[in-house]
Write a protein that holds these residues in place. Sequence first.
Motif, PDB file in Angstrom:
ATOM      1  N   ARG A 197      43.414  39.074  29.312  1.00  0.00           N
ATOM      2  CA  ARG A 197      44.374  39.546  30.310  1.00  0.00           C
ATOM      3  C   ARG A 197      45.518  40.304  29.653  1.00  0.00           C
ATOM      4  N   LYS A 229      34.876  32.149  34.093  1.00  0.00           N
ATOM      5  CA  LYS A 229      36.122  32.016  33.341  1.00  0.00           C
ATOM      6  C   LYS A 229      37.320  32.477  34.160  1.00  0.00           C
ATOM      7  N   GLN A 230      37.090  33.422  35.043  1.00  0.00           N
ATOM      8  CA  GLN A 230      38.190  33.859  35.896  1.00  0.00           C
ATOM      9  C   GLN A 230      38.648  32.712  36.795  1.00  0.00           C
ATOM     10  N   ILE A 256      40.743  33.847  27.789  1.00  0.00           N
ATOM     11  CA  ILE A 256      41.228  34.431  29.038  1.00  0.00           C
ATOM     12  C   ILE A 256      42.587  35.080  28.835  1.00  0.00           C
ATOM     13  N   GLY A 287      47.116  31.765  31.942  1.00  0.00           N
ATOM     14  CA  GLY A 287      46.510  33.032  32.359  1.00  0.00           C
ATOM     15  C   GLY A 287      47.499  34.080  32.797  1.00  0.00           C
ATOM     16  N   ILE A 343      35.016  40.325  32.371  1.00  0.00           N
ATOM     17  CA  ILE A 343      35.120  38.886  32.108  1.00  0.00           C
ATOM     18  C   ILE A 343      34.204  38.115  33.059  1.00  0.00           C
TER      19      ILE A 343
END
Length: 720
Positions: free
Chosen positions: A238, A149-150, A234, A91, A145
Amino acid sequence: MPCAVIITAIRLEYEAVCRHISNLKEETYKGMVYGRGRFFANGNWWTVGIVETGAGNVNAGLKAERAIAYFQPNVILFVGVAGGIKDVKLGDVVAATKVYGYESGKETDSNFQTRPEVGRSTNDLVERAKAEARKSDWLKRLKSIEKSKQDIVADPKVYVEPIASGEKVIASKESPLYQFIRNSYNDAIAVEMEGRGVLEAAYANQQVSAIVIRGISDLLVGKGEADAAGSQEIAALRASAFAFEVLSKLEPNPVLKIGSITLLTTIVVSIIRLLGVFQPLELLYFDQMVRMQGSQDSDERLVIVEITEENINKYAEEYAKQNKQSNKSGPDATHNKQNNIYQYNPGASLPDQIIEKLLRKLLDKKTTVIGLDIYRPYDNKLKSLADEFKKKGTEIVFICKFPDAENKTSGQNPPPDVSVDERVGLSDFIDDYDGITRRQIIRMGTNSNEYEHKKSKCKPFDYQKTPMESFSFKVTQKYLYATNQRKYEIIQNLDKNSRIYHEKDKNKIELQPLDQNVKGGYHLKEIGGFHILLRYRFAKKGNEKYSVRNIAHKTYSVDDVLNSDSSSDFNKLDLKDKIVLIGTPVESYDNIVPTPFSDEGQNSPVYGLYIQGQMISQLVSAALDQKPLLKAGTLDKEILLIFIFSLIGSILAQLFKESLKTLVIIVSANFFAYYLFCLVMFFQFHTWLSLISPVAGLLLASGSMTILVDMKFILRKNNS
């Protein structure tokens, strides 16, 4: 509008980018299918092109080159996912300072000797990436988002470091290739497969800034599990969020922004100008300059004889007494025809015998030209009187008036049997939207299609081809000819193509007609004839206050002329080489005309008699004294001025964008400088330039740039 191209390798990356743009549509070019949309941030609109290249540096480089050729971008961003080599976690985001082509080298019997090819991101984008990496603003772009998922990879960090790129997928840290990269490129913190090719394409197009931005989707171990948990999505989201944060903070090329604001402002202001919105302010400014000219001497060539209200009442009473004594009734009756030439008809200001007596008195004084600025019924004996005067060296010019279909007036016919071409001039005035007379008719064509014009006798013999000359121009021409001076020359007979000029001692003065291009600050939809700007004389006589009424060197009443004796001022006056205007400055007999000097006091609107005097004086003084006539700026040059001042406003707003106070001072100084320039052009070069429209360009351009700057500040503040 600035343009950015964003390169992606796979669909997931493409979709992550699409979340940040609006108005997305497809376009094709040489077999490629692109996405095109718009991105707005900090006061700037960007055109964004999106490309999905597929895996591999070769593909990425080739398709990036095609995208550059098609979109002609300012910026290229490669946005996608990568595997982490060291120091990073799932991430995190890596903005590459450089990309090593790790497969470039030489294979020998004993080992592989690296000859690395290095693609470098451009310095401006690297520095911007470093600045944004120190802040967390970019995380606000991740609100779309899902929270679940974060939670998978929380607290992402951004690294601005080198990465490695090749054609192989590395799925194990135990592989020889991984060990080779760690040993040979030990500062690379991630590995991917397309960045090197994209930077090669950017390198071949030096005008384009480029950087590679990658989200860490795996750490080269447990790749399948990470992908199944959604790490690729993700990482792509990002990477795209950080990429668009970098893009949002970029300042587009100031030349492009200045050019865009300048062009847009020029178009907008020019349209507003062509619609006539600025005309009221332009005319107010024109009137101000006219009043600033200061006082001048009255015209020594001009004498005015006024038929006053007292004269009208006096001679009407005397005429009534004579009628009563001769058993005649009413003003419709005829005088003793042996002693009088004309009838005293209703509406006439004076009896015919008084008019004739007045004219003969002026003839005795050898007056050069007499202008009869009065409407009255005439009989057919007037022609013989005019012919008699001409033989003795005195010209008489009469007036007539065009019918007005709009106001349903029939106009005024000229005297019967008098040649309109030779002895009659048009008395009409042109007033502007506010009623003020600022222009002077020289010639005007008749509208032969209107019924009233067909009935009217106020037209030249060949009226379908020859325009009617104005009273002031006719008097001027008669005067110039009678004093052995050259008359104004008229080239070409058709009014719209005619040129009128006067030449004396090799000095040439040409009358500049107002038209669709030559108009100063006017908004003239239709040009009805040949007319010029009127430059008033603001004069003083004796103890009187300054006024446009004082145009004539001497002003007398009818009684002053008829009752003059050897000791009177009129009797001492030499009328040779003089123009005498006779008129009736009484409300029911003459027009009341507002001027640029009009107010509620001494300079209240004046009678048409004095305006005719101003017009005659202007033409005669221009011909004989070389007194400059007022000219008007042209529309094409005005639009050029709008462009120049729009450019100045845009540049100033860009230069002083950090200080609104300084910008206001500098813009005000530019406005004042142009105002002084317009005054110099008016008083020294006798040209009326438009003030309002160029200043509007200056203010609108600088204001638009300032609003963009303020919008950026507000947006950045809201994002912080």
